[in-house]
Design an enzyme around this catalytic site. Sequence first.
Site, short mmCIF file in Angstrom:
data_model
loop_
_atom_site.label_atom_id
_atom_site.label_comp_id
_atom_site.label_asym_id
_atom_site.label_seq_id
_atom_site.Cartn_x
_atom_site.Cartn_y
_atom_site.Cartn_z
CB VAL A 102 -44.16 48.30 26.66
CG1 VAL A 102 -45.36 48.15 25.71
CG2 VAL A 102 -42.87 48.10 25.88
CB CYS A 103 -47.21 48.56 30.98
SG CYS A 103 -47.26 46.83 30.45
CB THR A 104 -45.00 53.66 31.35
OG1 THR A 104 -44.55 52.98 32.54
CG2 THR A 104 -45.08 55.15 31.63
#
Length: 210
Positions: free
Chosen positions: A44-46
């Site tokens: 998700v953070c990517t």
Amino acid sequence: MSLRLGDLAPDFTAETTEGTINFHEWLGNSWGILFSHPADFTPVCTTELGAMSKLTGEFSKRNVKVLAISADPLESHKKWIHDINETQNTTVNYPLIADPEFKTANLYGMVHPNVDKFTVRSVFVIGPDKKIKLMLTYPASTGRNFDEILRVVDSLQLTSGYSVATPANWKQGDDVIITAAVKDEDIEAKFPKGHTRIKPYLRTTPQPNI
């Protein structure tokens, strides 16, 4: 003690992918966004770091500097940025703090005891006065909406310069609400574009800075 809106944003010195920074000095007279990530190479953070990199031009137009943080070392960050650029078709163009000892994360209350000592996914919007204007915390399963963060910055900057508030779902160019601090007899002088009196406590006017 936990941070609250209006508190002075804690200052810190940290190593980043763009060199050592002193936060308050780096911020200067700009607004700032500090947003955290549990760890490098998380899916998700990517997508989030990629989404933010595509909007940094918009934030820059608004005099906003962007700074990310993850509790992994600098070399890991550099490898992760390569993946972000590749998979999100972008170029990460803002610094990413390396915080393996959780020094900065602890200053901002980003380490939750029930999240396995990872930094939670927080967003702080900080004004040129170095005070916290907005705090958001997202669950691991829900990607942040960076268009919404941009919208909030627009609202914060507008309302800091005029005696107005923004209504639900407001966006740039929409009518705004005249604050209760403005007396009826002073509206015409303050808001020459005119106004609508819906209720004594609900008075709207065209956005004043366009």
